[in-house]
Motif scaffolding. Structure first.
Motif, PDB file in Angstrom:
ATOM      1  N   ARG A 127     -18.595  52.526 -10.011  1.00 45.18           N
ATOM      2  CA  ARG A 127     -17.417  52.883 -10.830  1.00 45.18           C
ATOM      3  C   ARG A 127     -17.439  52.853 -12.187  1.00 45.18           C
ATOM      4  O   ARG A 127     -16.611  53.453 -12.860  1.00 45.18           O
ATOM      5  CB  ARG A 127     -16.435  51.716 -10.350  1.00 45.18           C
TER       6      ARG A 127
ATOM      7  N   LYS B 125     -23.910  40.364  -9.774  1.00 49.88           N
ATOM      8  CA  LYS B 125     -23.577  38.948  -9.743  1.00 49.88           C
ATOM      9  C   LYS B 125     -24.565  38.348 -10.487  1.00 49.88           C
ATOM     10  O   LYS B 125     -24.968  36.826 -10.167  1.00 49.88           O
ATOM     11  CB  LYS B 125     -23.183  38.670  -8.331  1.00 49.88           C
TER      12      LYS B 125
ATOM     13  N   HIS C  57     -18.537  42.017 -11.171  1.00 49.80           N
ATOM     14  CA  HIS C  57     -18.426  43.489 -11.036  1.00 49.80           C
ATOM     15  C   HIS C  57     -18.833  44.159 -12.107  1.00 49.80           C
ATOM     16  O   HIS C  57     -18.925  43.543 -13.296  1.00 49.80           O
ATOM     17  CB  HIS C  57     -17.179  43.993 -10.618  1.00 49.80           C
ATOM     18  N   ILE C  58     -18.978  45.147 -12.039  1.00 50.97           N
ATOM     19  CA  ILE C  58     -19.564  46.384 -13.168  1.00 50.97           C
ATOM     20  C   ILE C  58     -18.434  47.502 -12.684  1.00 50.97           C
ATOM     21  O   ILE C  58     -17.775  47.685 -11.854  1.00 50.97           O
ATOM     22  CB  ILE C  58     -20.606  46.877 -13.033  1.00 50.97           C
TER      23      ILE C  58
ATOM     24  N   GLU D  98     -12.587  45.682 -15.359  1.00 49.11           N
ATOM     25  CA  GLU D  98     -11.695  46.837 -14.499  1.00 49.11           C
ATOM     26  C   GLU D  98     -11.699  48.214 -15.260  1.00 49.11           C
ATOM     27  O   GLU D  98     -11.161  48.176 -16.364  1.00 49.11           O
ATOM     28  CB  GLU D  98     -10.175  46.416 -14.510  1.00 49.11           C
ATOM     29  N   SER D  99     -12.201  49.069 -14.376  1.00 50.16           N
ATOM     30  CA  SER D  99     -12.532  50.364 -15.076  1.00 50.16           C
ATOM     31  C   SER D  99     -11.226  51.344 -15.533  1.00 50.16           C
ATOM     32  O   SER D  99     -11.346  51.692 -16.542  1.00 50.16           O
ATOM     33  CB  SER D  99     -13.163  51.191 -13.846  1.00 50.16           C
TER      34      SER D  99
HETATM   35  N1  LIG Z   1     -11.577  47.285  -9.517  1.00 49.54           N
HETATM   36  C1  LIG Z   1     -12.753  47.070 -10.321  1.00 49.54           C
HETATM   37  C2  LIG Z   1     -13.818  47.112  -9.179  1.00 49.54           C
HETATM   38  C3  LIG Z   1     -15.246  47.052  -9.724  1.00 49.54           C
HETATM   39  C4  LIG Z   1     -16.210  46.993  -8.664  1.00 49.54           C
HETATM   40  O1  LIG Z   1     -16.148  46.556  -7.363  1.00 49.54           O
HETATM   41  N2  LIG Z   1     -17.576  47.345  -8.840  1.00 49.54           N
HETATM   42  C5  LIG Z   1     -18.770  47.345  -8.048  1.00 49.54           C
HETATM   43  C6  LIG Z   1     -19.469  48.570  -8.168  1.00 49.54           C
HETATM   44  S1  LIG Z   1     -18.946  50.112  -7.875  1.00 49.54           S
HETATM   45  C7  LIG Z   1     -19.189  45.889  -8.016  1.00 49.54           C
HETATM   46  O2  LIG Z   1     -19.593  45.510  -9.099  1.00 49.54           O
HETATM   47  N3  LIG Z   1     -20.265  45.715  -6.987  1.00 49.54           N
HETATM   48  C8  LIG Z   1     -20.952  44.546  -6.860  1.00 49.54           C
HETATM   49  C9  LIG Z   1     -20.468  43.235  -6.288  1.00 49.54           C
HETATM   50  O3  LIG Z   1     -19.249  43.352  -6.101  1.00 49.54           O
HETATM   51  O4  LIG Z   1     -21.432  42.417  -6.314  1.00 49.54           O
HETATM   52  C10 LIG Z   1     -12.844  48.173 -11.201  1.00 49.54           C
HETATM   53  O5  LIG Z   1     -12.405  49.324 -10.848  1.00 49.54           O
HETATM   54  O6  LIG Z   1     -13.678  48.077 -12.432  1.00 49.54           O
END
Ligand SMILES: N[C@@H](CCC(=O)N[C@@H](CS)C(=O)NCC(=O)O)C(=O)O
Length: 201
Positions: free
Chosen positions: A11, A37, A49-50, A62-63
Motif C-alpha cells: 500500500r 513488525k 504496518h507500512i 494510514e496511507s
Molecule cells: N490501512 C492501512 C493498512 C496498512 C497495511 O496493512 N499495510 C500492509 C502492507 S500493504 C502491512 O504493513 N503488512 C505487514 C503486516 O501487517 O505485518 C493503510 O492503508 O496504510
C-alpha cells in the motif's frame, strides 16, 4: 526532509504516487512488508504496518491520511482543490475507497492470489464480487458524467481511489460491466507519476 517508509510492492505505492505527483523532494526507505513488525518500524507505527511518513517531526500512518496530508500541505489546485466543499469531496471518495472497495478487493486478492490454492475460499470470492457490484456502479456512473471524480481534473481523490482499485488488476477482476470505471482506472494508473512510484523498490 520528507521520508516515506515502505516498499512500492505494498500500500506504500499509494503514498509514493502522491509524492511523485506533488514533485516534492523526499527520501524513500523501502521497508519490506516482512519488516513491518520490526522493532524499528513498530517505533514509527505501533500497528506494525507500512506505509509511514515522517515530515519535520511529524510521524503519520494510514496511507489515505498520509496522502490527504501531503496534498493539503504540499499540493495546489487541481491536485488539491480549493475550498472546504471540494476537500469534503476528496475525503468522501478517499473514505469510500477504503470502506466500500478495499475490503472486498482484498478478499478477492487474498483468495485468488495470496493464499495457497488449498486454502482459498471461492465462496468468499463470490460474495465479495457480488458486494462490490453496487459501489462499482456508483463509480461508473460518476465518471460517466465527468472525466474525474470531482469534475474535469485529476485530484487526490482520483489518486486515492485508483490506488485502492489497483488491487483489482492483480486480482484479475472483470470490469466489463462498468466500462467507464475501467477507462477511468486505466487513465489514472497510467499516469507517469504512478509509473515512477511503481518502479521503485
Ligand atoms: N490501512 C492501512 C493498512 C496498512 C497495511 O496493512 N499495510 C500492509 C502492507 S500493504 C502491512 O504493513 N503488512 C505487514 C503486516 O501487517 O505485518 C493503510 O492503508 O496504510
Amino acid at each position: 526532509m520528507l521520508k516515506l517508509y515502505g516498499t512500492s510492492k505494498s500500500r506504500s505505492a499509494r503514498s509514493l504516487w502522491a509524492l511523485e505527483e506533488l514533485g516534492v523532494k523526499y527520501e524513500h526507505v523501502p521497508v519490506e512488508v516482512s519488516q513491518a513488525k520490526s522493532a524499528d518500524n513498530l517505533k514509527r507505527n505501533p500497528n506494525g504496518h507500512i506505509p509511514v511518513l515522517e515530515d519535520d517531526g511529524l510521524t503519520l500512518f494510514e496511507s489515505m491520511a498520509i496522502n490527504l496530508y501531503l496534498a493539503e500541505k504540499y499540493g495546489k489546485p487541481p491536485l488539491w482543490p480549493s475550498g472546504a466543499e471540494q476537500h469534503g469531496k476528496a475525503y468522501q471518495w478517499s473514505f469510500w475507497g477504503m470502506t466500500e472497495i478495499e475490503p472486498r478487493l482484498m478478499t478477492v486478492l487474498v483468495n485468488r492470489v495470496f493464499l495457497p490454492p488449498d486454502q482459498r475460499d471461492e465462496k468468499a470470492v463470490a460474495q465479495a464480487l457480488e458486494a462490490i457490484k453496487a459501489p462499482l456502479k456508483v463509480l461508473d456512473d460518476t465518471v460517466k458524467s465527468h472525466p474525474y471524480l470531482l469534475g474535469n481534473d485529476f485530484t487526490i481523490a482520483d489518486l486515492n481511489v485508483a490506488s485502492v482499485m489497483s488491487f483489482a488488476m492483480i486480482a484479475k477482476i472483470d470490469f466489463s460491466a462498468v466500462p467507464a470505471a475501467q477507462a477511468w482506472l486505466n487513465k489514472c494508473l497510467g499516469r507517469e507519476a504512478n509509473q515512477r512510484a511503481r518502479a521503485q523498490k
